[in-house]
Design a protein around this motif. Structure first.
Motif, PDB file in Angstrom:
ATOM      1  N   GLN A 153      31.123   5.494  14.246  1.00 57.76           N
ATOM      2  CA  GLN A 153      30.997   4.592  15.386  1.00 57.76           C
ATOM      3  C   GLN A 153      29.535   4.455  15.805  1.00 57.76           C
ATOM      4  OE1 GLN A 153      33.486   6.297  18.444  1.00 57.76           O
ATOM      5  NE2 GLN A 153      35.179   4.896  18.020  1.00 57.76           N
ATOM      6  N   GLU A 176      31.036   0.652  25.125  1.00 52.25           N
ATOM      7  CA  GLU A 176      32.413   0.320  24.768  1.00 52.25           C
ATOM      8  C   GLU A 176      33.022   1.344  23.810  1.00 52.25           C
ATOM      9  OE1 GLU A 176      34.490  -1.936  25.921  1.00 52.25           O
ATOM     10  OE2 GLU A 176      32.993  -2.677  27.348  1.00 52.25           O
ATOM     11  N   THR A 179      33.579   4.763  25.599  1.00 52.50           N
ATOM     12  CA  THR A 179      34.759   4.762  26.461  1.00 52.50           C
ATOM     13  C   THR A 179      36.029   4.863  25.618  1.00 52.50           C
ATOM     14  OG1 THR A 179      33.660   3.450  28.168  1.00 52.50           O
ATOM     15  CG2 THR A 179      36.070   3.442  28.164  1.00 52.50           C
ATOM     16  N   HIS A 180      36.101   4.084  24.560  1.00 48.78           N
ATOM     17  CA  HIS A 180      37.253   4.109  23.655  1.00 48.78           C
ATOM     18  C   HIS A 180      37.428   5.507  23.058  1.00 48.78           C
ATOM     19  CE1 HIS A 180      39.319   3.518  19.756  1.00 48.78           C
ATOM     20  NE2 HIS A 180      39.993   2.593  20.409  1.00 48.78           N
ATOM     21  N   TYR A 181      36.338   6.117  22.637  1.00 48.29           N
ATOM     22  CA  TYR A 181      36.383   7.443  22.007  1.00 48.29           C
ATOM     23  C   TYR A 181      36.835   8.517  22.991  1.00 48.29           C
ATOM     24  CZ  TYR A 181      34.546  11.836  20.080  1.00 48.29           C
ATOM     25  OH  TYR A 181      34.405  13.138  19.650  1.00 48.29           O
ATOM     26  N   GLY A 184      40.376   8.237  24.138  1.00 47.45           N
ATOM     27  CA  GLY A 184      41.305   8.486  23.039  1.00 47.45           C
ATOM     28  C   GLY A 184      41.502   9.955  22.715  1.00 47.45           C
TER      29      GLY A 184
END
Length: 204
Positions: A153, A176, A179-181, A184
């Protein structure tokens, strides 16, 4: 500031702003207000300037990683501090620089590849282990897979073929994907902590 330091400062700024391919020794000498002869008295060629500039960048990151873990209250804060550090570097780093070093300067790129494994990937794995121990990350995470995913990433964020500089701001991309990582991998408890650091609101 001594001449050698002035040269390094100018080269570092120009490489980060414009990449390495288009910057010449004449450009660097002119920016420093010295002759090319004086420049060559301190540095053999542009390759030596590129290598030293990259080594300084990598060493700075290594020093930061060495203190970040002990200075952070928890795994999520540690990870966010690291992202803030990378973001601060990204503001003055043109992704083209890394692309050109990989393509045209293989010896210097070998140092970058080693850094990715010995420092970046290692610190991600250690952070995952810490977060699991603290109960902030999910216990069933496959550390090797998740760490490599996170590394990819970060690499993609700096790759202009994935996120062209004229279409994407690096800091927005990093925000982005981070935040996703974090959301999750976090446990329910960790997500509550993450809200504080990610500045997002829990969905009702």
């Amino acid at each position: 500031m001594v001449v050698r330091e002035r040269i390094m400062d100018a080269a570092r700024k120009m490489f980060r702003s414009y990449g390495v391919k288009g910057v010449t020794m004449f450009d660097i000498a002119r920016d420093c207000g010295i002759s090319k002869k004086t420049l060559y008295e301190h540095f053999e060629d542009k390759q030596s300037l590129i290598s030293e500039s990259m080594r300084e960048l990598l060493d700075d990151h290594i020093r930061f990683n060495a203190t970040n873990q002990t200075d952070s209250a928890n795994a999520i804060e540690e990870h966010m501090h690291q992202m803030q550090f990378i973001r601060s570097k990204a503001r003055t780093l043109n992704p083209v620089m890394l692309y050109e070093i990989e393509k045209y300067h293989p010896d210097t790129w070998k140092e970058v590849v080693s850094f990715k494994t010995d420092s970046i990937l290692y610190s991600i794995k250690e952070n995952l282990r810490r977060g699991i121990t603290e109960g902030l990350y999910r216990k069933n995470l496959d550390i090797d897979i998740v760490a490599r995913m996170r590394q990819l990433q970060l690499e993609a964020a700096f790759d202009p073929t994935h996120y062209p500089a004229d279409q994407y701001e690096i800091h927005n991309v990093m925000d982005e994907v981070t935040t996703h990582y974090i959301m999750g991998i976090s446990s329910p408890q960790g997500q509550q902590v993450a809200y504080q650091y990610l500045h997002i609101k829990e969905e009702v």
